[in-house]
Design a protein around this motif. Structure first.
Motif, PDB file in Angstrom:
ATOM      1  N   LEU A   1     -73.627 -76.761 -44.643  1.00 20.49           N
ATOM      2  CA  LEU A   1     -74.677 -75.842 -45.065  1.00 20.49           C
ATOM      3  C   LEU A   1     -74.289 -75.071 -46.313  1.00 20.49           C
ATOM      4  O   LEU A   1     -75.134 -74.817 -47.184  1.00 20.49           O
ATOM      5  CB  LEU A   1     -74.995 -74.875 -43.916  1.00 20.49           C
ATOM      6  CG  LEU A   1     -76.087 -73.831 -44.177  1.00 20.49           C
ATOM      7  CD1 LEU A   1     -77.408 -74.514 -44.492  1.00 20.49           C
ATOM      8  CD2 LEU A   1     -76.234 -72.904 -42.974  1.00 20.49           C
ATOM      9  N   LYS A   2     -73.013 -74.707 -46.440  1.00 18.90           N
ATOM     10  CA  LYS A   2     -72.581 -73.959 -47.622  1.00 18.90           C
ATOM     11  C   LYS A   2     -72.788 -74.768 -48.897  1.00 18.90           C
ATOM     12  O   LYS A   2     -73.154 -74.221 -49.940  1.00 18.90           O
ATOM     13  CB  LYS A   2     -71.102 -73.578 -47.482  1.00 18.90           C
ATOM     14  CG  LYS A   2     -70.831 -72.525 -46.416  1.00 18.90           C
ATOM     15  CD  LYS A   2     -69.363 -72.159 -46.387  1.00 18.90           C
ATOM     16  CE  LYS A   2     -69.083 -71.084 -45.351  1.00 18.90           C
ATOM     17  NZ  LYS A   2     -67.649 -70.722 -45.306  1.00 18.90           N
ATOM     18  N   ALA A   3     -72.534 -76.081 -48.816  1.00 17.25           N
ATOM     19  CA  ALA A   3     -72.703 -76.920 -49.998  1.00 17.25           C
ATOM     20  C   ALA A   3     -74.154 -76.929 -50.456  1.00 17.25           C
ATOM     21  O   ALA A   3     -74.451 -76.784 -51.646  1.00 17.25           O
ATOM     22  CB  ALA A   3     -72.230 -78.343 -49.697  1.00 17.25           C
ATOM     23  N   PHE A   4     -75.088 -77.076 -49.514  1.00 21.18           N
ATOM     24  CA  PHE A   4     -76.496 -77.122 -49.894  1.00 21.18           C
ATOM     25  C   PHE A   4     -77.034 -75.728 -50.235  1.00 21.18           C
ATOM     26  O   PHE A   4     -78.036 -75.610 -50.940  1.00 21.18           O
ATOM     27  CB  PHE A   4     -77.310 -77.774 -48.782  1.00 21.18           C
ATOM     28  CG  PHE A   4     -77.031 -79.248 -48.650  1.00 21.18           C
ATOM     29  CD1 PHE A   4     -77.583 -80.142 -49.554  1.00 21.18           C
ATOM     30  CD2 PHE A   4     -76.195 -79.728 -47.666  1.00 21.18           C
ATOM     31  CE1 PHE A   4     -77.327 -81.503 -49.459  1.00 21.18           C
ATOM     32  CE2 PHE A   4     -75.926 -81.091 -47.566  1.00 21.18           C
ATOM     33  CZ  PHE A   4     -76.484 -81.981 -48.460  1.00 21.18           C
ATOM     34  N   GLN A   5     -76.360 -74.675 -49.766  1.00 24.52           N
ATOM     35  CA  GLN A   5     -76.704 -73.335 -50.226  1.00 24.52           C
ATOM     36  C   GLN A   5     -76.390 -73.208 -51.717  1.00 24.52           C
ATOM     37  O   GLN A   5     -77.174 -72.622 -52.472  1.00 24.52           O
ATOM     38  CB  GLN A   5     -75.929 -72.285 -49.429  1.00 24.52           C
ATOM     39  CG  GLN A   5     -76.508 -72.021 -48.051  1.00 24.52           C
ATOM     40  CD  GLN A   5     -75.699 -70.973 -47.299  1.00 24.52           C
ATOM     41  OE1 GLN A   5     -74.539 -70.712 -47.622  1.00 24.52           O
ATOM     42  NE2 GLN A   5     -76.308 -70.376 -46.289  1.00 24.52           N
ATOM     43  N   ASN A   6     -75.252 -73.752 -52.139  1.00 26.46           N
ATOM     44  CA  ASN A   6     -74.922 -73.740 -53.568  1.00 26.46           C
ATOM     45  C   ASN A   6     -75.977 -74.468 -54.375  1.00 26.46           C
ATOM     46  O   ASN A   6     -76.371 -74.013 -55.456  1.00 26.46           O
ATOM     47  CB  ASN A   6     -73.555 -74.405 -53.805  1.00 26.46           C
ATOM     48  CG  ASN A   6     -72.403 -73.610 -53.239  1.00 26.46           C
ATOM     49  OD1 ASN A   6     -71.529 -74.155 -52.587  1.00 26.46           O
ATOM     50  ND2 ASN A   6     -72.399 -72.307 -53.478  1.00 26.46           N
ATOM     51  N   LEU A   7     -76.476 -75.582 -53.857  1.00 27.48           N
ATOM     52  CA  LEU A   7     -77.512 -76.330 -54.569  1.00 27.48           C
ATOM     53  C   LEU A   7     -78.809 -75.529 -54.625  1.00 27.48           C
ATOM     54  O   LEU A   7     -79.509 -75.526 -55.649  1.00 27.48           O
ATOM     55  CB  LEU A   7     -77.747 -77.670 -53.877  1.00 27.48           C
ATOM     56  CG  LEU A   7     -78.657 -78.665 -54.607  1.00 27.48           C
ATOM     57  CD1 LEU A   7     -78.073 -79.013 -55.969  1.00 27.48           C
ATOM     58  CD2 LEU A   7     -78.847 -79.923 -53.781  1.00 27.48           C
ATOM     59  N   GLY A   8     -79.146 -74.832 -53.523  1.00 30.24           N
ATOM     60  CA  GLY A   8     -80.345 -73.996 -53.525  1.00 30.24           C
ATOM     61  C   GLY A   8     -80.236 -72.830 -54.490  1.00 30.24           C
ATOM     62  O   GLY A   8     -81.203 -72.508 -55.205  1.00 30.24           O
ATOM     63  N   TYR A   9     -79.052 -72.208 -54.550  1.00 29.36           N
ATOM     64  CA  TYR A   9     -78.847 -71.108 -55.491  1.00 29.36           C
ATOM     65  C   TYR A   9     -78.955 -71.600 -56.934  1.00 29.36           C
ATOM     66  O   TYR A   9     -79.411 -70.861 -57.823  1.00 29.36           O
ATOM     67  CB  TYR A   9     -77.474 -70.473 -55.271  1.00 29.36           C
ATOM     68  CG  TYR A   9     -77.326 -69.771 -53.946  1.00 29.36           C
ATOM     69  CD1 TYR A   9     -78.430 -69.196 -53.316  1.00 29.36           C
ATOM     70  CD2 TYR A   9     -76.088 -69.681 -53.310  1.00 29.36           C
ATOM     71  CE1 TYR A   9     -78.292 -68.549 -52.098  1.00 29.36           C
ATOM     72  CE2 TYR A   9     -75.948 -69.033 -52.093  1.00 29.36           C
ATOM     73  CZ  TYR A   9     -77.055 -68.471 -51.491  1.00 29.36           C
ATOM     74  OH  TYR A   9     -76.918 -67.836 -50.284  1.00 29.36           O
ATOM     75  N   THR A  10     -78.545 -72.846 -57.178  1.00 29.01           N
ATOM     76  CA  THR A  10     -78.677 -73.412 -58.524  1.00 29.01           C
ATOM     77  C   THR A  10     -80.130 -73.404 -58.965  1.00 29.01           C
ATOM     78  O   THR A  10     -80.470 -72.952 -60.066  1.00 29.01           O
ATOM     79  CB  THR A  10     -78.133 -74.852 -58.539  1.00 29.01           C
ATOM     80  OG1 THR A  10     -76.748 -74.842 -58.195  1.00 29.01           O
ATOM     81  CG2 THR A  10     -78.307 -75.470 -59.920  1.00 29.01           C
ATOM     82  N   GLY A  11     -81.004 -73.897 -58.084  1.00 24.36           N
ATOM     83  CA  GLY A  11     -82.425 -73.913 -58.407  1.00 24.36           C
ATOM     84  C   GLY A  11     -82.990 -72.517 -58.599  1.00 24.36           C
ATOM     85  O   GLY A  11     -83.811 -72.289 -59.498  1.00 24.36           O
ATOM     86  N   GLU A  12     -82.549 -71.565 -57.766  1.00 20.04           N
ATOM     87  CA  GLU A  12     -83.066 -70.197 -57.876  1.00 20.04           C
ATOM     88  C   GLU A  12     -82.720 -69.578 -59.225  1.00 20.04           C
ATOM     89  O   GLU A  12     -83.566 -68.934 -59.852  1.00 20.04           O
ATOM     90  CB  GLU A  12     -82.496 -69.348 -56.750  1.00 20.04           C
ATOM     91  CG  GLU A  12     -83.081 -69.663 -55.382  1.00 20.04           C
ATOM     92  CD  GLU A  12     -82.525 -68.753 -54.313  1.00 20.04           C
ATOM     93  OE1 GLU A  12     -81.678 -67.889 -54.650  1.00 20.04           O
ATOM     94  OE2 GLU A  12     -82.926 -68.904 -53.150  1.00 20.04           O
ATOM     95  N   TRP A  13     -81.488 -69.768 -59.686  1.00 13.78           N
ATOM     96  CA  TRP A  13     -81.091 -69.152 -60.963  1.00 13.78           C
ATOM     97  C   TRP A  13     -81.876 -69.735 -62.135  1.00 13.78           C
ATOM     98  O   TRP A  13     -82.266 -69.017 -63.057  1.00 13.78           O
ATOM     99  CB  TRP A  13     -79.589 -69.313 -61.192  1.00 13.78           C
ATOM    100  CG  TRP A  13     -78.774 -68.328 -60.414  1.00 13.78           C
ATOM    101  CD1 TRP A  13     -77.947 -68.582 -59.367  1.00 13.78           C
ATOM    102  CD2 TRP A  13     -78.729 -66.909 -60.622  1.00 13.78           C
ATOM    103  NE1 TRP A  13     -77.374 -67.424 -58.900  1.00 13.78           N
ATOM    104  CE2 TRP A  13     -77.837 -66.373 -59.655  1.00 13.78           C
ATOM    105  CE3 TRP A  13     -79.335 -66.033 -61.523  1.00 13.78           C
ATOM    106  CZ2 TRP A  13     -77.560 -65.011 -59.579  1.00 13.78           C
ATOM    107  CZ3 TRP A  13     -79.048 -64.685 -61.442  1.00 13.78           C
ATOM    108  CH2 TRP A  13     -78.179 -64.192 -60.479  1.00 13.78           C
TER     109      TRP A  13
END
Length: 272
Positions: free
Chosen positions: A209-221
Motif C-alpha cells: 500500500l505504501k508504494a501505491f500511496q507514493n504513486l497517488g501522491y505523484t498524481g496529486e502534486w
C-alpha cells in the motif's frame, strides 16, 4: 490594459505562482522516484529470493544482523528445541491458520525462533506436533523480525498463554526464559507433516500500500501544479475584463444589479 501586472498585488501573485509550480513538480517527481525505488526493490528482492534458493546455506552467524542483503538467504543452525509457541491468524494459499514456532537453543547463548510449519484452523496447542528431541540441524530462509501492523501482522493483544502475535525478539522476550535472536527462520520443508511457510517479503521492498500511496501522491502534486496555472489564468482573465469595463466607463460587475434585477447602467428613477 496589462499595466495591472505591475501592481504589488500581482507581483505577489506572480511570485507565488513561480515558486509553487516548481515546488509541486519537484514533489511529484520525488514521490514518483520513491515509487520507482520500491518497484526496483521488489524486483531485486524477487531475484534475490530465487537466487538464494539455489545457494548453499550459510551459517547463521555469517548472516546476522538481518538486513535487505541477507533477508531471505538460506541459513543453517544447530541446537536443541526448547519452548514452543503458536502464531495465530496467519494465512497460506487463502486459508486461515497458525504457525508453529519453536525456539532453537544454539551454542551462542541465544535462541533462534524457527517456524516449523503451518496448520489450518484456529490455534490449538493440541494440534501442534511436538518438536524433535535431541540435537537437530535446521535449514531455511532467514527472516527479519516482524512489526505488529506491518505485512499483515496482527497487533491484537490479550492472546492466550503460549501464543504470540509477531515473531520478534521484542515480542518473545517476555514469553521465553532466554535471550532471542532478532531474526527468525522458516524451514524449507514443513516438520512433522506441517506445510512449509514461504519466506516473507523483506519490509519496504514489496509493492504494498505504501508504494501505491507514493504513486497517488505523484498524481496529486501534478494536479496541484495544474490547478495553480488554471487559477492564474482565471484571475488574469477577470482582471482584463475589469480593466476593459473601466475603459468603457462601465460599473464593475459586483453582482448588485443582477440581484436586484436591474440591468447594468439603467436608471432606477421612476417618473412621477
Amino acid at each position: 490594459m496589462y499595466r495591472f501586472l505591475l501592481t504589488p498585488r500581482w507581483w505577489g501573485i506572480n511570485v507565488f505562482v513561480l515558486l509553487a509550480i516548481p515546488f509541486c513538480v519537484f514533489m511529484g517527481s520525488w514521490q514518483l522516484g520513491r515509487f520507482e525505488d520500491r518497484v526496483d526493490s521488489h524486483r531485486g528482492a524477487s531475484e534475490q529470493a530465487a537466487q538464494s534458493r539455489r545457494e548453499a546455506p550459510r551459517p547463521l552467524a555469517e548472516l546476522l544482523p538481518v538486513n535487505k542483503a541477507t533477508a531471505g538467504r538460506q541459513t543453517t543452525a544447530t541446537g536443541t528445541y526448547g519452548a514452543q509457541l503458536l502464531v495465530p491468524g496467519r494465512e497460506l494459499d487463502g486459508k486461515r491458520g497458525f504457525y508453529v514456532l519453536t525456539l532453537l537453543r544454539t551454542g551462542d547463548g541465544k535462541a533462534l525462533p524457527v517456524v516449523r510449519g503451518w496448520l489450518p484452523g484456529a490455534a490449538d496447542r493440541a494440534k501442534a506436533p511436538a518438536p524433535p528431541a535431541g540435537q537437530v540441524t535446521v535449514t531455511g530462509a532467514l527472516q527479519a523480525s516482524e512489526n505488529p501492523g506491518e505485512n499483515g501482522v496482527s497487533a491484537a493483544g490479550g492472546l492466550p498463554a503460549g501464543q504470540t502475535a509477531a515473531i520478534s525478539a521484542a515480542s518473545l522476550v517476555n514469553l521465553v526464559p532466554y535471550d532471542v535472536h532478532d531474526a527468525w527462520v522458516t524451514l524449507n520443508e514443513g516438520d512433522s507433516g506441517m506445510r512449509a511457510v514461504p519466506a516473507a517479503a523483506t519490509p519496504d521492498t514489496g509493492l504494498d500500500l505504501k508504494a501505491f500511496q507514493n504513486l497517488g501522491y505523484t498524481g496529486e502534486w501534478f494536479v496541484f501544479a495544474g490547478f495553480v496555472v488554471f487559477m492564474w489564468f482565471r484571475l488574469l482573465r477577470r482582471e482584463i475584463e475589469s480593466a476593459r469595463d473601466a475603459e468603457l466607463g462601465l460599473p464593475p460587475d459586483d453582482g448588485e444589479h443582477a440581484a436586484s434585477g436591474t440591468p447594468s447602467g439603467a436608471s432606477t428613477t421612476t417618473g412621477v
